[in-house]
Design a protein around this motif. Sequence first.
Motif, PDB file in Angstrom:
ATOM      1  N   GLY A  33       0.920  -1.182   0.108  1.00 19.09           N
ATOM      2  CA  GLY A  33       0.052   0.083   0.036  1.00 19.09           C
ATOM      3  C   GLY A  33       0.895   1.319  -0.055  1.00 19.09           C
ATOM      4  N   GLU A  34       1.913   1.362   0.710  1.00 17.53           N
ATOM      5  CA  GLU A  34       2.824   2.258   0.912  1.00 17.53           C
ATOM      6  C   GLU A  34       3.537   2.545  -0.401  1.00 17.53           C
ATOM      7  OE1 GLU A  34       4.246   2.319   5.472  1.00 17.53           O
ATOM      8  OE2 GLU A  34       4.986   0.656   3.968  1.00 17.53           O
ATOM      9  N   TRP A  35       3.872   1.420  -1.144  1.00 15.96           N
ATOM     10  CA  TRP A  35       4.578   1.683  -2.410  1.00 15.96           C
ATOM     11  C   TRP A  35       3.450   1.948  -3.551  1.00 15.96           C
ATOM     12  CZ3 TRP A  35       3.380  -1.256  -6.813  1.00 15.96           C
ATOM     13  CH2 TRP A  35       4.194  -1.138  -8.130  1.00 15.96           C
ATOM     14  N   GLU A  36       2.401   1.587  -3.466  1.00 17.20           N
ATOM     15  CA  GLU A  36       1.484   2.021  -4.412  1.00 17.20           C
ATOM     16  C   GLU A  36       1.168   3.649  -4.195  1.00 17.20           C
ATOM     17  OE1 GLU A  36      -2.866   0.571  -3.864  1.00 17.20           O
ATOM     18  OE2 GLU A  36      -2.325  -0.213  -6.014  1.00 17.20           O
ATOM     19  N   ASP A  37       1.135   3.961  -3.209  1.00 16.47           N
ATOM     20  CA  ASP A  37       0.931   5.549  -2.836  1.00 16.47           C
ATOM     21  C   ASP A  37       2.168   6.220  -3.413  1.00 16.47           C
ATOM     22  OD1 ASP A  37      -1.245   5.190  -1.520  1.00 16.47           O
ATOM     23  OD2 ASP A  37      -0.638   5.359   0.616  1.00 16.47           O
ATOM     24  N   VAL A  38       3.329   5.695  -3.283  1.00 14.80           N
ATOM     25  CA  VAL A  38       4.523   6.579  -3.738  1.00 14.80           C
ATOM     26  C   VAL A  38       4.469   6.426  -5.392  1.00 14.80           C
ATOM     27  CG1 VAL A  38       7.095   6.133  -4.009  1.00 14.80           C
ATOM     28  CG2 VAL A  38       6.013   6.092  -1.681  1.00 14.80           C
ATOM     29  N   VAL A  39       4.173   5.291  -5.909  1.00 16.66           N
ATOM     30  CA  VAL A  39       4.556   5.305  -7.247  1.00 16.66           C
ATOM     31  C   VAL A  39       2.951   5.755  -8.131  1.00 16.66           C
ATOM     32  CG1 VAL A  39       6.103   3.409  -7.471  1.00 16.66           C
ATOM     33  CG2 VAL A  39       3.725   2.815  -7.628  1.00 16.66           C
ATOM     34  N   SER A  40       2.019   6.016  -7.393  1.00 16.44           N
ATOM     35  CA  SER A  40       0.971   6.446  -8.295  1.00 16.44           C
ATOM     36  C   SER A  40       0.628   7.984  -7.804  1.00 16.44           C
ATOM     37  CB  SER A  40      -0.603   5.696  -7.563  1.00 16.44           C
ATOM     38  OG  SER A  40      -0.668   6.127  -6.213  1.00 16.44           O
ATOM     39  N   SER A  41       1.460   8.503  -6.950  1.00 18.05           N
ATOM     40  CA  SER A  41       1.309   9.862  -6.403  1.00 18.05           C
ATOM     41  C   SER A  41       1.856  10.868  -7.830  1.00 18.05           C
ATOM     42  CB  SER A  41       2.211  10.210  -5.282  1.00 18.05           C
ATOM     43  OG  SER A  41       2.359  11.552  -5.138  1.00 18.05           O
ATOM     44  N   GLU A  42       0.886  11.775  -7.948  1.00 16.14           N
ATOM     45  CA  GLU A  42       1.459  12.766  -9.010  1.00 16.14           C
ATOM     46  C   GLU A  42       2.609  13.583  -8.699  1.00 16.14           C
ATOM     47  OE1 GLU A  42      -1.698  15.288 -10.301  1.00 16.14           O
ATOM     48  OE2 GLU A  42      -3.314  13.551 -10.428  1.00 16.14           O
ATOM     49  N   ASP A  43       2.867  13.786  -7.366  1.00 10.04           N
ATOM     50  CA  ASP A  43       4.014  14.605  -6.962  1.00 10.04           C
ATOM     51  C   ASP A  43       5.020  13.192  -6.915  1.00 10.04           C
ATOM     52  OD1 ASP A  43       2.642  16.802  -6.315  1.00 10.04           O
ATOM     53  OD2 ASP A  43       2.169  16.228  -4.260  1.00 10.04           O
ATOM     54  N   ASP A  44       6.531  13.694  -7.275  1.00  5.33           N
ATOM     55  CA  ASP A  44       7.487  12.878  -7.074  1.00  5.33           C
ATOM     56  C   ASP A  44       7.940  12.916  -5.660  1.00  5.33           C
ATOM     57  OD1 ASP A  44       9.496  11.039  -7.743  1.00  5.33           O
ATOM     58  OD2 ASP A  44      10.988  12.430  -8.494  1.00  5.33           O
ATOM     59  N   ASN A  45       7.238  12.154  -4.863  1.00 11.76           N
ATOM     60  CA  ASN A  45       7.416  11.842  -3.455  1.00 11.76           C
ATOM     61  C   ASN A  45       8.458  10.730  -3.221  1.00 11.76           C
ATOM     62  OD1 ASN A  45       5.548  10.104  -3.663  1.00 11.76           O
ATOM     63  ND2 ASN A  45       4.434  10.929  -1.928  1.00 11.76           N
ATOM     64  N   ALA A  46       8.806  10.029  -4.254  1.00 10.83           N
ATOM     65  CA  ALA A  46       9.530   8.565  -4.084  1.00 10.83           C
ATOM     66  C   ALA A  46      10.938   9.075  -3.522  1.00 10.83           C
ATOM     67  CB  ALA A  46       9.648   8.017  -5.322  1.00 10.83           C
ATOM     68  N   MET A  47      11.505  10.087  -3.981  1.00  9.13           N
ATOM     69  CA  MET A  47      12.871  10.519  -3.458  1.00  9.13           C
ATOM     70  C   MET A  47      12.658  11.039  -1.937  1.00  9.13           C
ATOM     71  SD  MET A  47      15.805  10.617  -4.355  1.00  9.13           S
ATOM     72  CE  MET A  47      16.019  11.029  -5.863  1.00  9.13           C
ATOM     73  N   ALA A  48      11.634  11.710  -1.364  1.00  7.47           N
ATOM     74  CA  ALA A  48      11.419  11.943  -0.106  1.00  7.47           C
ATOM     75  C   ALA A  48      11.247  10.632   0.948  1.00  7.47           C
ATOM     76  CB  ALA A  48      10.273  12.938   0.073  1.00  7.47           C
ATOM     77  N   GLU A  49      10.329   9.745   0.347  1.00  9.28           N
ATOM     78  CA  GLU A  49      10.030   8.427   0.733  1.00  9.28           C
ATOM     79  C   GLU A  49      11.479   7.858   0.921  1.00  9.28           C
ATOM     80  OE1 GLU A  49       7.575   6.600   3.192  1.00  9.28           O
ATOM     81  OE2 GLU A  49       7.051   8.040   2.040  1.00  9.28           O
ATOM     82  N   LYS A  86      17.433   5.689  -5.553  1.00 10.52           N
ATOM     83  CA  LYS A  86      16.102   5.621  -5.480  1.00 10.52           C
ATOM     84  C   LYS A  86      15.449   4.745  -6.281  1.00 10.52           C
ATOM     85  CE  LYS A  86      13.505   7.967  -7.878  1.00 10.52           C
ATOM     86  NZ  LYS A  86      12.786   8.959  -8.655  1.00 10.52           N
ATOM     87  N   THR A  87      15.710   4.607  -7.652  1.00  7.29           N
ATOM     88  CA  THR A  87      15.051   3.817  -8.511  1.00  7.29           C
ATOM     89  C   THR A  87      15.418   2.144  -8.298  1.00  7.29           C
ATOM     90  OG1 THR A  87      15.382   5.302 -10.287  1.00  7.29           O
ATOM     91  CG2 THR A  87      15.123   3.103 -11.024  1.00  7.29           C
ATOM     92  N   ALA A  88      16.679   2.020  -7.917  1.00  9.08           N
ATOM     93  CA  ALA A  88      17.074   0.512  -7.418  1.00  9.08           C
ATOM     94  C   ALA A  88      16.452   0.242  -6.289  1.00  9.08           C
ATOM     95  CB  ALA A  88      18.713   0.409  -7.306  1.00  9.08           C
ATOM     96  N   TRP A  89      16.222   0.921  -5.266  1.00  6.46           N
ATOM     97  CA  TRP A  89      15.287   0.790  -3.859  1.00  6.46           C
ATOM     98  C   TRP A  89      13.954   0.383  -4.391  1.00  6.46           C
ATOM     99  CZ3 TRP A  89      11.689   4.446  -1.802  1.00  6.46           C
ATOM    100  CH2 TRP A  89      11.017   4.025  -0.824  1.00  6.46           C
ATOM    101  N   LEU A  90      13.417   1.164  -5.261  1.00  5.17           N
ATOM    102  CA  LEU A  90      11.900   1.025  -5.846  1.00  5.17           C
ATOM    103  C   LEU A  90      11.979  -0.602  -6.292  1.00  5.17           C
ATOM    104  CD1 LEU A  90      10.558   4.442  -6.771  1.00  5.17           C
ATOM    105  CD2 LEU A  90      10.015   2.938  -4.932  1.00  5.17           C
ATOM    106  N   GLN A  91      12.823  -0.844  -7.386  1.00  3.14           N
ATOM    107  CA  GLN A  91      12.900  -1.779  -7.978  1.00  3.14           C
ATOM    108  C   GLN A  91      13.143  -2.986  -7.115  1.00  3.14           C
ATOM    109  OE1 GLN A  91      15.824  -0.967 -10.905  1.00  3.14           O
ATOM    110  NE2 GLN A  91      14.074  -0.564 -12.477  1.00  3.14           N
ATOM    111  N   SER A  92      13.998  -2.976  -6.303  1.00  5.34           N
ATOM    112  CA  SER A  92      14.225  -4.055  -5.348  1.00  5.34           C
ATOM    113  C   SER A  92      12.963  -4.285  -4.383  1.00  5.34           C
ATOM    114  CB  SER A  92      15.405  -3.526  -4.068  1.00  5.34           C
ATOM    115  OG  SER A  92      16.440  -3.531  -4.922  1.00  5.34           O
ATOM    116  N   ILE A  93      12.164  -3.501  -3.969  1.00  6.21           N
ATOM    117  CA  ILE A  93      11.097  -3.714  -3.429  1.00  6.21           C
ATOM    118  C   ILE A  93      10.149  -4.616  -3.836  1.00  6.21           C
ATOM    119  CG2 ILE A  93       8.874  -2.833  -2.214  1.00  6.21           C
ATOM    120  CD1 ILE A  93      10.723  -0.283  -1.612  1.00  6.21           C
ATOM    121  N   VAL A  94       9.857  -4.592  -5.393  1.00  7.15           N
ATOM    122  CA  VAL A  94       9.168  -5.282  -6.178  1.00  7.15           C
ATOM    123  C   VAL A  94       9.876  -6.620  -6.865  1.00  7.15           C
ATOM    124  CG1 VAL A  94       7.255  -3.621  -6.336  1.00  7.15           C
ATOM    125  CG2 VAL A  94       9.086  -3.813  -8.038  1.00  7.15           C
TER     126      VAL A  94
END
Length: 128
Positions: A33-49, A86-94
């Motif tokens: 759910g947290e991942w979905e919120d980050v990747v579906s957000s219109e803001d680029d909050n993935a870096m902040a996360e 950041k990209t590697a972190w997001l990819q590692s999660i999935v």
Amino acid sequence: MGYKGTPRTVKIQFAQGHEHHGAEARARRMSYGEWEDVVSSEDDNAMAEFGKRLVDWNLEDDDGQPIPATPEGMRKVDTGLLTALKTAWLQSIVGVHDADPLPQSSPSGEPSPVESIPTEAMSPSLAS
């Protein structure tokens, strides 16, 4: 006793030959759910996360001093490196992180030998 799931952190390393080989970081995972919120957000909050979940890294400044693994420390790091982490972190999660090399047992990917396939000229009615 129940199953606790996957490890609580992911380690990010880049393969030899990668632009950022040698940089390493460890960050906390997140729920789907947290991942979905980050990747579906219109803001680029993935870096902040990523900054909030960063545990440690081996980054140093130009004077050889460790850069703190904090959102404030992130401000001192090259944007290309931060984006790669950041990209590697997001990819590692999935489970699709591509910064790690393939295992040594992986096939080389060489093409299979081409067998001779008999051919014949097309009949005049099919050729036109």
